[in-house]
Design a protein around this motif. Structure first.
Motif, PDB file in Angstrom:
ATOM      1  N   ALA A  36       0.836  -1.201   0.000  1.00  0.00           N
ATOM      2  CA  ALA A  36       0.000   0.000   0.000  1.00  0.00           C
ATOM      3  C   ALA A  36       0.874   1.255   0.000  1.00  0.00           C
ATOM      4  O   ALA A  36       1.924   1.294   0.643  1.00  0.00           O
ATOM      5  N   LEU A  41      -2.911   6.742  -0.753  1.00  0.00           N
ATOM      6  CA  LEU A  41      -4.126   6.541   0.037  1.00  0.00           C
ATOM      7  C   LEU A  41      -4.584   7.839   0.678  1.00  0.00           C
ATOM      8  O   LEU A  41      -5.785   8.127   0.729  1.00  0.00           O
ATOM      9  N   TYR A  44      -6.222   9.932  -1.969  1.00  0.00           N
ATOM     10  CA  TYR A  44      -7.532   9.365  -2.275  1.00  0.00           C
ATOM     11  C   TYR A  44      -8.538   9.770  -1.204  1.00  0.00           C
ATOM     12  O   TYR A  44      -9.619  10.273  -1.516  1.00  0.00           O
ATOM     13  N   TRP A  76     -11.332   0.222  -0.480  1.00  0.00           N
ATOM     14  CA  TRP A  76     -10.199   0.420   0.429  1.00  0.00           C
ATOM     15  C   TRP A  76      -9.349  -0.841   0.506  1.00  0.00           C
ATOM     16  O   TRP A  76      -9.862  -1.932   0.690  1.00  0.00           O
TER      17      TRP A  76
END
Length: 79
Positions: A36, A41, A44, A76
């Motif tokens: 990840a 993230l 996002y 997710w």
């Protein structure tokens, strides 16, 4: 005004850094996939949150906004 704009930019950068740090910790603790990308993230999440804020101010029903949240959560990454 320029001072207000700068303050907003600084606060946004601070919030972004805190979210990135939290995602890095989550990855290190095994709560996120090792592949990840904490920065991606964070971008996002912040983008979805900003869109929801703008959208909410234009009056859509709560169910419409909640469906976006559910979709985002469904995308997710997890272990």
């Amino acid at each position: 005004a320029e001072p207000i704009r700068k303050e907003i930019i600084e606060r946004r950068a601070s919030s972004e850094a805190a979210i990135i740090a939290r995602f890095e910790r989550a990855r290190a603790e095994g709560d996120l996939n090792p592949d990840a990308d904490p920065r991606a993230l964070a971008m996002y999440l912040l983008t979805v949150m900003q869109w929801l804020s703008v959208r909410a101010s234009s009056g859509p029903c709560r169910e419409s906004l909640e469906s976006v949240v559910e979709t985002a959560l469904g995308c997710w990454p997890s272990r």
